[in-house]
Design a protein around this motif. Structure first.
Motif, short mmCIF file in Angstrom:
data_model
loop_
_atom_site.label_atom_id
_atom_site.label_comp_id
_atom_site.label_asym_id
_atom_site.label_seq_id
_atom_site.Cartn_x
_atom_site.Cartn_y
_atom_site.Cartn_z
N UNK A 18 0.82 -1.21 0.00
CA UNK A 18 0.00 0.00 0.00
C UNK A 18 0.86 1.27 0.00
N UNK A 19 1.93 1.22 0.77
CA UNK A 19 2.81 2.39 0.85
C UNK A 19 3.51 2.61 -0.50
N UNK A 20 3.92 1.51 -1.13
CA UNK A 20 4.60 1.65 -2.43
C UNK A 20 3.64 2.18 -3.49
N UNK A 21 2.39 1.76 -3.39
CA UNK A 21 1.38 2.28 -4.33
C UNK A 21 1.20 3.79 -4.08
N UNK A 22 1.14 4.17 -2.79
CA UNK A 22 0.99 5.59 -2.45
C UNK A 22 2.15 6.42 -3.02
N UNK A 23 3.36 5.85 -2.93
CA UNK A 23 4.53 6.58 -3.44
C UNK A 23 4.41 6.77 -4.95
N UNK A 24 4.03 5.70 -5.67
CA UNK A 24 3.88 5.82 -7.13
C UNK A 24 2.81 6.83 -7.50
N UNK A 25 1.69 6.76 -6.76
CA UNK A 25 0.52 7.55 -7.14
C UNK A 25 0.62 9.00 -6.70
N UNK A 26 1.07 9.22 -5.46
CA UNK A 26 1.00 10.57 -4.90
C UNK A 26 2.37 11.18 -4.61
N UNK A 27 3.13 10.49 -3.76
CA UNK A 27 4.34 11.12 -3.22
C UNK A 27 5.37 11.43 -4.32
N UNK A 28 5.60 10.48 -5.26
CA UNK A 28 6.57 10.75 -6.34
C UNK A 28 6.10 11.88 -7.23
N UNK A 29 4.80 11.93 -7.48
CA UNK A 29 4.26 12.99 -8.33
C UNK A 29 4.50 14.35 -7.66
#
Ligand code: ADP
Length: 343
Positions: free
Chosen positions: A98-109
């Motif tokens: 879930x955290x890795x998905x959050x990074x791809x979706x939100x945090x990296x952007x």
């Protein structure tokens, strides 16, 4: 005999696939240990330096274009700093899917958003420094400041609207535990991701050209005025101060080159490897590692920018000293300043 041959070829096939997937896995020590440690260090330094900078800028009124631009850079740097800790956690082996998905979706952007905001404001800062060097007696007017505020809001709005689809179109569920960000994107998502990266390349190279042109003009002007001063001055008492101004003013260009140039060379082939299929897995891995290493250098920007505030912004330095030196009795109102933000 036939059965034996089939078994042999199956084993060879498995071995080849097995070794390929092991060799090409992103989860090596660089990604799971080295970068998480490096990003954690940046996070700690960044939180400390940027919250201190933001706190000091809160006390400084935006009376010049330069201060206004620097305030925008602080906000972008703070935003970038908070993404570091998510990246560090997501890249380590212990991360939840879930955290890795959050990074791809939100945090990296958000990371990329803040990076290109900084790049655009670096361009504007260079233009402002150039204007100030060439026409030192032109002052910021309230109408000019109001226009710069609208421009700043426009930059944030445009980059946000470019980035938002990268969040929305990263909507797929991960099919396996070792997914990549591009695996979470729909076809349109991948196309948008590629298009945004092209736009961002244009933003970067246009700003690099602006920075180079502005600092060439600044160098020429400083050199001319330095020669003039040397010829006319018999005492030479102003020379050391002038030299100091020169070194300080080139900080902006230095930080820009060191932080952003390597990444933008690495990004083009990496984006192609994400969106096209004619890259073998070893090349993909190499380009990924190159992108990750140069991305970390970009992240250094978040802790190098406070140096710019300190060395180039007199009101920042004064406010900093008023805050910290007053308590320790070190504050001298006539602090030696060689900065150039007083107009
Ligand atoms: N220039 C950009 N502006 C906004 N978002 C971006 C930009 N480049 C990449 N992204 C988004 O950031 C996330 C991570 O991208 P990327 O670093 O390319 O993937 P990976 O971590 O798999 O290498 C993706 O959702 C991507 O669309």
């Amino acid at each position: 005999m036939m059965q034996h041959q089939d078994m042999m070829s199956l084993n060879i096939h498995n071995m080849t696939n097995g070794s390929e997937s092991t060799n090409c896995s992103r989860d090596n020590v660089l990604k799971t240990v080295v970068f998480p440690v490096l990003y954690s260090i940046l996070f700690i330094l960044g939180v400390f330096l940027n919250t201190a900078a933001a706190w000091i800028f809160l006390k400084i009124p935006s009376t010049t274009h330069f201060v206004l631009y620097l305030k925008n850079v602080v906000v972008a740097d703070l935003l970038m700093t908070f993404t570091f800790i998510f990246k560090a956690m997501a890249d380590s082996n212990a991360a939840l899917v879930l955290l890795r998905v959050f990074v791809c979706r939100v945090s990296s952007v958000l990371f990329y958003l803040s990076m290109y905001i900084s790049i655009l404001f670096f361009g504007l800062i260079s233009i402002d420094r150039c204007r100030k060097t060439l026409w030192p007696f032109v002052r910021s007017t309230p109408a000019g400041l109001a226009r710069r505020k609208v421009l700043s809001a426009f930059i944030w709005a445009v980059l946000l609207s470019l980035s938002l689809p990268n969040i929305i179109l990263t909507s797929r569920r991960p099919a396996s535990p070792d997914f990549k960000c591009s695996d979470l994107k729909s076809k349109r998502g991948l196309q948008w991701h590629e298009a945004v990266n092209h736009v961002c390349q244009i933003i970067f190279w246009a700003n690099l050209a602006t920075v180079v042109v502005c600092y060439s003009l600044i160098s020429r002007e400083l050199y001319t005025s330095y020669s003039r001063t040397r010829a006319s001055s018999s005492t030479g008492s102003v020379q050391p101060k002038k030299r100091k101004v020169k070194v300080n003013i080139f900080l902006v260009m230095g930080v820009f080159f060191v932080c952003f140039v390597p990444f933008h060379f690495a990004r083009v082939p990496y984006t192609m490897s994400q969106t096209r299929s004619n890259f073998n897995c070893r090349l993909k891995l190499f380009l990924f590692q190159l992108k990750e290493s140069t991305l970390w250098i970009c992240s250094l920007n978040a802790i190098l920018d406070p140096l710019i505030y300190f060395f180039l912004c007199r009101s920042f330095r004064k406010s900093l000293c008023r805050t910290f030196c007053l308590n320790t009795g070190l504050y001298q109102p006539n602090l030696n300043t060689a900065s150039t933000d007083n107009r």
